[in-house]
Design an enzyme around this catalytic site. Structure first.
Site, PDB file in Angstrom:
ATOM      1  N   GLY A 127       0.808  -1.150   0.026  1.00  0.00           N
ATOM      2  CA  GLY A 127       0.171  -0.215   0.081  1.00  0.00           C
ATOM      3  C   GLY A 127       0.720   1.368  -0.080  1.00  0.00           C
ATOM      4  O   GLY A 127       0.404   2.268   0.541  1.00  0.00           O
ATOM      5  N   ALA A 128       1.987   1.164  -0.614  1.00  0.00           N
ATOM      6  CA  ALA A 128       2.825   2.375  -0.620  1.00  0.00           C
ATOM      7  C   ALA A 128       2.826   3.481  -1.489  1.00  0.00           C
ATOM      8  O   ALA A 128       3.471   4.352  -1.439  1.00  0.00           O
ATOM      9  CB  ALA A 128       4.395   1.875  -0.562  1.00  0.00           C
ATOM     10  N   ARG A 169      -0.086   5.261  -1.822  1.00  0.00           N
ATOM     11  CA  ARG A 169      -0.995   6.289  -1.187  1.00  0.00           C
ATOM     12  C   ARG A 169      -1.140   5.949   0.422  1.00  0.00           C
ATOM     13  O   ARG A 169      -0.751   5.169   1.045  1.00  0.00           O
ATOM     14  CB  ARG A 169      -2.330   6.327  -2.030  1.00  0.00           C
ATOM     15  CG  ARG A 169      -3.295   5.044  -1.868  1.00  0.00           C
ATOM     16  CD  ARG A 169      -4.235   5.024  -2.843  1.00  0.00           C
ATOM     17  NE  ARG A 169      -4.861   3.790  -2.880  1.00  0.00           N
ATOM     18  CZ  ARG A 169      -6.098   3.509  -2.066  1.00  0.00           C
ATOM     19  NH1 ARG A 169      -6.533   4.451  -1.373  1.00  0.00           N
ATOM     20  NH2 ARG A 169      -6.510   2.124  -2.049  1.00  0.00           N
ATOM     21  N   TYR A 217     -15.195  -4.642   7.513  1.00  0.00           N
ATOM     22  CA  TYR A 217     -13.771  -3.888   7.842  1.00  0.00           C
ATOM     23  C   TYR A 217     -13.368  -4.234   9.427  1.00  0.00           C
ATOM     24  O   TYR A 217     -12.237  -4.710   9.537  1.00  0.00           O
ATOM     25  CB  TYR A 217     -13.742  -2.258   7.781  1.00  0.00           C
ATOM     26  CG  TYR A 217     -12.640  -1.475   8.040  1.00  0.00           C
ATOM     27  CD1 TYR A 217     -11.470  -1.589   7.076  1.00  0.00           C
ATOM     28  CD2 TYR A 217     -12.512  -0.887   9.081  1.00  0.00           C
ATOM     29  CE1 TYR A 217     -10.261  -1.073   7.653  1.00  0.00           C
ATOM     30  CE2 TYR A 217     -11.287   0.032   9.324  1.00  0.00           C
ATOM     31  CZ  TYR A 217     -10.200  -0.216   8.634  1.00  0.00           C
ATOM     32  OH  TYR A 217      -9.164   0.467   8.764  1.00  0.00           O
TER      33      TYR A 217
END
Length: 209
Positions: A8-9, A11, A138
């Site tokens: 997830g780098a 953003r 989630y």
């Protein structure tokens, strides 16, 4: 120079951590597609592009890594809506990205982390402790991620360090439209830096910035 893989780098929290650790680490910038922007912005980086919903692709890509000091699972999905509205596909995708991708990467890269006596950090959430309306998938995935992280920490004690970060509302794409007060993603990145830079004898069970 030590090497850190961050999913997830491209953003949000993942990008903030990549920018923070990129000052003195070689960054493997995890992204589902184009990681060129964050790679170009860092002093020493290369892309780690893989579909986190595909276990075989994760394993194949991870096999290309020979040495690793830091593994940070920051990628995440938030299917918004009440339980009756969330589809089976959304449930499965939430667990595939939020939980199983981190597990698969850890399985593949555990030997490398053991060799370096490195650290695994899972980016969790306050939702890993408390449920809330409109977040069943989630919250369930974050509870699962916390259970995995805390059990692995006990199993790997003395071989690698395992830390879980549980930030509250953070200013990212995931919280767009939420007008309540939010911390900057850089605050979470500083907490990750604290865990990474701690002496080998110091281990944080969890950090909640």
């Amino acid at each position: 120079m030590k090497t850190a893989l961050i999913t997830g780098a491209s953003r949000g929290i993942g990008r903030a951590i990549a920018e923070e650790l990129g000052r003195d680490h070689h960054i493997l910038a995890g992204a589902s597609s184009d990681a060129s922007e964050i790679v170009d912005a860092l002093p020493s980086a290369e892309p780690f592009e893989v579909d986190l919903r595909d276990p075989s692709a994760i394993g194949s890509k991870a096999a290309e890594i020979s040495g690793l000091d830091v593994l940070i699972h920051a990628a995440g999905l938030f299917p918004k809506g009440e339980f009756a509205e969330i589809s089976d596909a959304q449930w499965r995708e939430a667990f595939e990205v939020n939980v199983f991708a981190g597990i698969e990467l850890t399985r593949a890269l555990l030997p490398a982390l053991r060799r370096s006596r490195g650290i695994l950090i899972t980016i969790n959430s306050g939702a890993g402790f408390h449920g809330f309306e409109g977040g069943t998938a989630y919250c369930a995935s974050k509870f699962a991620l916390r259970g995995f992280s805390e059990a692995l920490r006990l199993e790997e004690k003395g071989r690698i360090r395992v830390t879980s970060l549980h930030p509250g509302r953070t200013d990212t794409d995931m919280t767009a439209g939420d007008e309540r007060a939010k911390m900057p993603a850089s605050a979470v990145a500083k907490a990750a830096r604290l865990a990474v830079d701690a002496e080998a004898t110091v281990e944080f069970l969890r950090i909640a910035p």
